[in-house]
Scaffold this active site. Structure first.
Site, PDB file in Angstrom:
ATOM      1  N   SER B 176      36.660   2.888-106.792  1.00  0.00           N
ATOM      2  CA  SER B 176      36.841   2.512-105.395  1.00  0.00           C
ATOM      3  C   SER B 176      37.173   3.764-104.565  1.00  0.00           C
ATOM      4  CB  SER B 176      37.937   1.454-105.318  1.00  0.00           C
ATOM      5  OG  SER B 176      37.903   0.788-104.104  1.00  0.00           O
ATOM      6  N   ARG B 246      46.588  -7.871 -96.745  1.00  0.00           N
ATOM      7  CA  ARG B 246      46.358  -7.869 -98.182  1.00  0.00           C
ATOM      8  C   ARG B 246      45.548  -9.086 -98.600  1.00  0.00           C
ATOM      9  NH1 ARG B 246      45.750  -4.628-102.497  1.00  0.00           N
ATOM     10  NH2 ARG B 246      46.512  -5.581-104.410  1.00  0.00           N
ATOM     11  N   ASP B 342      30.062  -6.864-107.699  1.00  0.00           N
ATOM     12  CA  ASP B 342      30.876  -6.163-106.699  1.00  0.00           C
ATOM     13  C   ASP B 342      30.125  -6.172-105.365  1.00  0.00           C
ATOM     14  OD1 ASP B 342      32.334  -4.404-105.135  1.00  0.00           O
ATOM     15  OD2 ASP B 342      32.423  -2.817-106.640  1.00  0.00           O
ATOM     16  N   HIS B 375      34.660  -6.568-107.471  1.00  0.00           N
ATOM     17  CA  HIS B 375      35.066  -5.166-107.361  1.00  0.00           C
ATOM     18  C   HIS B 375      36.190  -4.805-108.328  1.00  0.00           C
ATOM     19  CE1 HIS B 375      35.741  -1.312-105.500  1.00  0.00           C
ATOM     20  NE2 HIS B 375      36.981  -1.624-105.175  1.00  0.00           N
ATOM     21  N   ASP B 376      37.128  -5.737-108.515  1.00  0.00           N
ATOM     22  CA  ASP B 376      38.286  -5.477-109.372  1.00  0.00           C
ATOM     23  C   ASP B 376      37.926  -5.270-110.839  1.00  0.00           C
ATOM     24  OD1 ASP B 376      40.432  -5.170-107.783  1.00  0.00           O
ATOM     25  OD2 ASP B 376      41.250  -7.187-108.026  1.00  0.00           O
TER      26      ASP B 376
END
EC number: 2.3.1.31
Lengths: 228, 408
Positions: B176, B246, B342, B375-376
């Site tokens: 990232s 967040r 992602d 993405h994680d």
């Protein structure tokens, strides 16, 4: 030789060098067709292997000749296997991804058994010889006598060891004969430095791939090409 | 874990032990959660034109540097990450954010490599940032902290490498925003990076990503407790704004499949919907929890600054609009890795990096890992990803002549 099916026996008897290499699958090294390709590559040169599968040839070239090798492979499984071995391989496609590379970036661009599956073989061949000073190209020879016989006697598209799929399943959309390929090389002004007639397993035949006999007797062909 | 006497458990800036550390010459402290003050004589000229110095960097090191100083791996963290890459986080007590990857005998093997992770400039875990004290005023920087870029973060990291006497890194690895730093390293210091692994990242932040960041920033600055950025002086914290930021961002780190698998439309501790606005659904409850725990460990102004740094990142634009120019003549070995689900940094972005590297005949590997975790995925247990990274690092180590795995 017992593993060779009847379809190949004529060629094996007629033209191949006595099988010095172990049969495929034995742990005695890499496939004979890849060995032949490797023998054409100079030590410590820069090589791009287009359609490198799991990177067997690149790994062999690094181990034996300290070649600076890169690969392009369509299947993600192949790429994954190659990169996990420490090879420099990207997921990509000969038709679309060769245009990125600058001219003369490699000493050799290798395209093994893939030309006939590209959408634009002429463009791919031009790109190979733009990127590489030399290109090493192998393909199944559609002019092989059994293919001709199959078509003449059965009236159906040939299915053989080199062309194992039915017409509706085959990735081979641009099949050609050795003679066809030579014509294209001439048209592109490419120098043929060496040409080999191969049997179904990629073993070198005594036949010169220059002659018309090879166009009849060879199941596959391998060319070493150079830009003029 | 460490024999260093000046390890830090708290994040204080007016730290005398760190201030005593000379910039060059003497050994910098090694081990977890160290501080160094750099830029005494030569401040850091930031991209915005402001000189920053002296400035503090917080960092952790693992393993030992070999005599030739050739076995250093720099791990770059993501937006809200920190230098606690392999050891527990001091606030949350959770294991290091990449403990699956970094450690003795692991992929980034601290038995073989000297691994360093540096809290980025602008962050809030000990490096200079808006929550730290401005030495000129004695008050927190707040919004008076200069706007920093990915390039500035990397320049600051390079100063630390200089101070450690490390001329060339064996590898720079990051996911990232960490991947952006890895690319920036390879671009700015091509001779100092032997291998570069940008993971789940891009050469530029897309319009969609800037848009998501702007939502987060607006949530923060709309919170009355933000106080124009001076909340620390008012003994307040814009917790609601930061939590909403967040929550929005967290959605972008997951995938539709992952959310569906985890929560579906299941209800939270109730058998039927309530016809109200409590967290009826598990996914709501989960997001609220993510938001509320985040505010305990992260500074709102840092969130503004670091998201901005990512927005400004564009390696193509910086190089005449042609990304390949950023890597002209590079000798670095690259391994670009993306994840199929992602959508924050989709595979197409990684492929653009690969095409640019091909255009300069760079040595590059590229794998798109099949995963439905979004993405994680780069932070999670993904065997295919781990095999790729292991294989690449082993190959690169062999090419550099470092010992193989098991040869120590």
């Amino acid at each position: 030789m017992t593993h060779i099916d009847t379809a190949n026996q004529t060629v094996a008897q007629a033209g191949t060098v006595a099988a010095a290499g172990a049969p495929p699958g034995a742990n005695a090294g890499i496939r004979v067709d890849l060995q032949l390709i490797a023998s054409l590559v100079a030590p410590e040169s820069r090589v791009l292997d287009v359609g490198c599968e799991d990177g067997t040839l690149l790994s062999y070239l690094w181990q034996t000749k300290r070649v600076d090798g890169r690969g392009i492979e369509l299947s993600m499984d192949g790429v994954q296997a190659a990169v996990a071995q420490g090879l420099s391989v990207i997921q990509g496609d000969a038709d679309t991804d060769l245009k990125d590379y600058p001219a003369g970036a490699f000493d050799y661009a290798i395209l093994s058994q893939t030309l006939q599956a590209t959408r634009n073989p002429r463009g791919v061949l031009e790109d190979l010889l733009r990127i590489g000073h030399r290109a090493i190209v192998s393909f199944p020879n559609f002019g092989y006598w059994r293919n001709r016989l199959h078509l003449v006697t059965q009236g159906r598209m040939p299915v053989s060891r080199c062309l194992p799929s039915q017409w509706w399943a085959t990735p081979n959309i641009h099949l050609c004969t050795i003679r066809d390929f030579r014509d294209l090389c001439r048209e592109l002004g490419v120098t043929v430095e060496a040409a080999y007639a191969l049997d179904s397993q990629g073993r070198k035949s005594r036949l010169s791939a220059d002659g018309s006999l090879a166009n009849l007797m060879a199941e596959q062909a391998l060319f070493l090409l150079r830009r003029k | 874990m460490t024999d260093q006497v000046d390890s830090h458990d708290t994040q204080t800036q007016d730290d005398t032990a760190a201030a005593r550390v000379p910039e060059r010459g003497a050994e910098l402290p090694r081990g977890q959660d160290q501080r160094v003050v750099l830029g005494h004589d030569k401040p850091l000229r930031l991209d915005c034109g402001i000189d920053l110095g002296p400035f503090t960097l917080a960092y952790s090191t693992y393993g030992s540097l070999n005599a030739e100083k050739t076995n250093c791996i720099l791990v770059c963290h993501a937006l809200t990450g920190d230098h606690f890459v392999a050891d527990p986080h001091p606030t949350t007590g959770k294991p290091g954010w990449w403990h699956q990857i970094v450690g003795p005998g692991k992929i980034v093997d601290t038995d073989r490599f000297f691994v360093i992770c540096i809290n980025v400039l602008g962050s809030c875990m000990g490096s200079s940032g808006p929550a730290e004290t401005d030495p000129a005023t004695g008050k927190p920087w707040g919004m008076r902290f200069p706007v920093i870029t990915i390039g500035d973060m990397v320049q600051a990291q390079a100063r630390l490498m200089d101070a450690l006497g490390i001329e060339r890194l064996f590898a720079v690895i990051g996911g990232s925003m960490g991947g952006m730093q890895a690319l920036e390293w390879a671009h700015t210091f091509p001779d100092r990076v032997f291998a570069c692994v940008p993971i789940a990242t891009s050469y530029r932040h897309s319009a969609q990503n800037i848009a998501f960041h702007e939502v987060g920033r607006q949530a923060i600055v709309s919170d009355p407790d933000w106080c124009g950025g001076d909340y620390l002086e008012h003994d307040k914290r814009p917790e609601r704004g930061l939590a909403v930021a967040r929550m929005a961002a967290h959605i972008t780190y997951l995938s539709e499949q992952a959310l569906h698998r985890k929560f579906g439309r299941r209800l939270q501790d109730r058998s039927t919907i309530t016809y109200g606005f409590e967290a009826d659904f598990q996914v709501e409850s989960y997001l609220r929890y993510q938001g509320s725990t985040f505010v305990d460990r992260f500074d709102a102004n840092s969130y503004l600054y670091i998201t901005r740094a990512m927005d400004y990142f564009d390696l193509a634009e910086e190089n005449g609009g042609r990304l390949a120019n950023a890597f002209m003549g590079t000798k670095t070995r690259f391994c670009v890795i993306s994840f199929s689900s992602d959508w924050l940094f989709p595979t197409s972005e990684s492929r653009a990096v690969v095409h640019a590297l091909n255009a300069v005949a760079a040595n590059v590997s590229f794998v798109e890992v099949q995963s439905d975790k979004g993405h994680d995925a780069f932070l999670l247990d993904e065997p295919e990803f781990h095999e790729t990274l292991q294989g690449f690092l082993d190959g690169a180590a062999e090419h550099l002549g470092l010992p193989r795995r098991g040869e120590g």
